[in-house]
Design an enzyme around this catalytic site. Sequence first.
Site, mmCIF file in Angstrom:
data_model
loop_
_atom_site.group_PDB
_atom_site.id
_atom_site.type_symbol
_atom_site.label_atom_id
_atom_site.label_comp_id
_atom_site.label_asym_id
_atom_site.label_seq_id
_atom_site.Cartn_x
_atom_site.Cartn_y
_atom_site.Cartn_z
ATOM 1 N N PHE A 22 0.397 -1.110 -0.670
ATOM 2 C CA PHE A 22 -0.237 0.104 0.405
ATOM 3 C C PHE A 22 1.066 1.533 0.062
ATOM 4 O O PHE A 22 1.890 1.215 0.367
ATOM 5 C CB PHE A 22 -0.841 -0.056 0.920
ATOM 6 C CG PHE A 22 -2.259 1.035 1.093
ATOM 7 C CD1 PHE A 22 -3.138 0.132 0.588
ATOM 8 C CD2 PHE A 22 -2.099 1.903 2.350
ATOM 9 C CE1 PHE A 22 -4.243 1.292 0.981
ATOM 10 C CE2 PHE A 22 -3.213 3.208 1.812
ATOM 11 C CZ PHE A 22 -4.485 2.811 0.577
ATOM 12 N N ALA A 57 0.700 -1.863 5.971
ATOM 13 C CA ALA A 57 1.653 -1.392 7.010
ATOM 14 C C ALA A 57 1.782 -1.914 8.941
ATOM 15 O O ALA A 57 1.590 -2.906 9.160
ATOM 16 C CB ALA A 57 1.620 0.479 7.150
ATOM 17 N N TYR A 58 -0.277 -2.281 9.051
ATOM 18 C CA TYR A 58 -0.896 -2.910 9.669
ATOM 19 C C TYR A 58 -0.822 -4.341 9.346
ATOM 20 O O TYR A 58 -0.158 -5.129 10.750
ATOM 21 C CB TYR A 58 -1.888 -3.497 9.930
ATOM 22 C CG TYR A 58 -2.646 -4.152 10.627
ATOM 23 C CD1 TYR A 58 -2.708 -2.521 11.786
ATOM 24 C CD2 TYR A 58 -3.528 -4.783 10.718
ATOM 25 C CE1 TYR A 58 -3.874 -3.311 12.992
ATOM 26 C CE2 TYR A 58 -4.446 -5.437 11.980
ATOM 27 C CZ TYR A 58 -4.407 -4.782 12.989
ATOM 28 O OH TYR A 58 -5.259 -5.299 13.958
ATOM 29 N N GLU A 59 0.131 -5.179 8.584
ATOM 30 C CA GLU A 59 0.562 -6.051 8.425
ATOM 31 C C GLU A 59 1.917 -6.410 8.431
ATOM 32 O O GLU A 59 2.369 -7.679 8.670
ATOM 33 C CB GLU A 59 0.399 -6.711 7.514
ATOM 34 C CG GLU A 59 -1.476 -7.038 7.005
ATOM 35 C CD GLU A 59 -2.149 -6.270 6.838
ATOM 36 O OE1 GLU A 59 -3.074 -5.962 6.922
ATOM 37 O OE2 GLU A 59 -1.771 -4.965 6.117
ATOM 38 N N THR A 81 4.591 3.240 4.930
ATOM 39 C CA THR A 81 3.891 4.480 4.654
ATOM 40 C C THR A 81 2.649 4.049 5.360
ATOM 41 O O THR A 81 1.688 3.921 4.287
ATOM 42 C CB THR A 81 4.340 5.190 3.344
ATOM 43 O OG1 THR A 81 5.592 5.220 2.430
ATOM 44 C CG2 THR A 81 4.232 6.373 3.031
ATOM 45 N N GLY A 86 -8.789 11.889 6.819
ATOM 46 C CA GLY A 86 -9.568 12.177 7.018
ATOM 47 C C GLY A 86 -10.590 11.247 8.039
ATOM 48 O O GLY A 86 -11.529 12.606 8.726
ATOM 49 N N THR A 87 -9.773 10.335 8.536
ATOM 50 C CA THR A 87 -10.238 9.292 9.877
ATOM 51 C C THR A 87 -9.483 9.245 10.417
ATOM 52 O O THR A 87 -8.413 9.546 10.433
ATOM 53 C CB THR A 87 -10.689 8.256 9.081
ATOM 54 O OG1 THR A 87 -10.231 7.080 8.291
ATOM 55 C CG2 THR A 87 -12.321 8.615 7.788
ATOM 56 N N HIS A 89 -8.305 6.204 10.876
ATOM 57 C CA HIS A 89 -7.525 5.419 10.602
ATOM 58 C C HIS A 89 -6.182 5.163 10.593
ATOM 59 O O HIS A 89 -5.099 4.368 11.054
ATOM 60 C CB HIS A 89 -7.480 5.101 9.192
ATOM 61 C CG HIS A 89 -7.811 3.482 8.567
ATOM 62 N ND1 HIS A 89 -5.954 3.965 8.129
ATOM 63 C CD2 HIS A 89 -7.779 2.915 8.523
ATOM 64 C CE1 HIS A 89 -6.105 2.203 6.968
ATOM 65 N NE2 HIS A 89 -6.920 1.883 7.503
ATOM 66 N N PHE A 114 12.934 0.480 12.001
ATOM 67 C CA PHE A 114 11.045 1.464 11.959
ATOM 68 C C PHE A 114 11.742 2.476 11.207
ATOM 69 O O PHE A 114 11.828 3.469 11.057
ATOM 70 C CB PHE A 114 11.165 2.370 13.328
ATOM 71 C CG PHE A 114 9.322 2.467 12.964
ATOM 72 C CD1 PHE A 114 8.492 1.400 13.116
ATOM 73 C CD2 PHE A 114 9.259 4.113 12.533
ATOM 74 C CE1 PHE A 114 7.286 1.985 13.134
ATOM 75 C CE2 PHE A 114 8.105 4.209 12.380
ATOM 76 C CZ PHE A 114 6.829 3.556 13.135
#
Length: 156
Positions: A22, A57-59, A81, A86-87, A89, A114
Amino acid sequence: MNVIEGVVAAPDARVAIAIARFNHFINDSLLNGAVDALKRIGQVKDENITVVWVPGAYELPLAVSALADSKNYDAVVALGTVIRGGTAHFEFVAGECSSGLSAVAARAALPVAFGVLTTESIEQAIERAGTKAGNKGAEAALTALEMIKVLQAIKA
């Protein structure tokens, strides 16, 4: 007084790079910077570098945990990245990614560098991926190599 510091030249280091797909248009630059730094500055052999692609990135923490548990690597560089939208998340993904990677490093006693950009805008991300603000992928790769040497010196 004893002082322990690491150097970045580590020709025999085995380094894995876990990278998020992503935002790949930015992450590709991070990857290029990391691989260049490993080879050119760290003198790491091409066959000692493994690249693992994950969806986002979450994975990254799960993939990095599996790489650490394999015992096949001296360090892992996590690249990705996360750009604020706007949320909420952004906070969830960036926070879980950061804390997850830190937890893996501490649990496995393995350097996990990191190299995940957390920015307010696409422009900031592009700057940190090789334009105005250097290449954070290269910086993360060099951090990983230095930490390999620091841990080796501590254990010696």
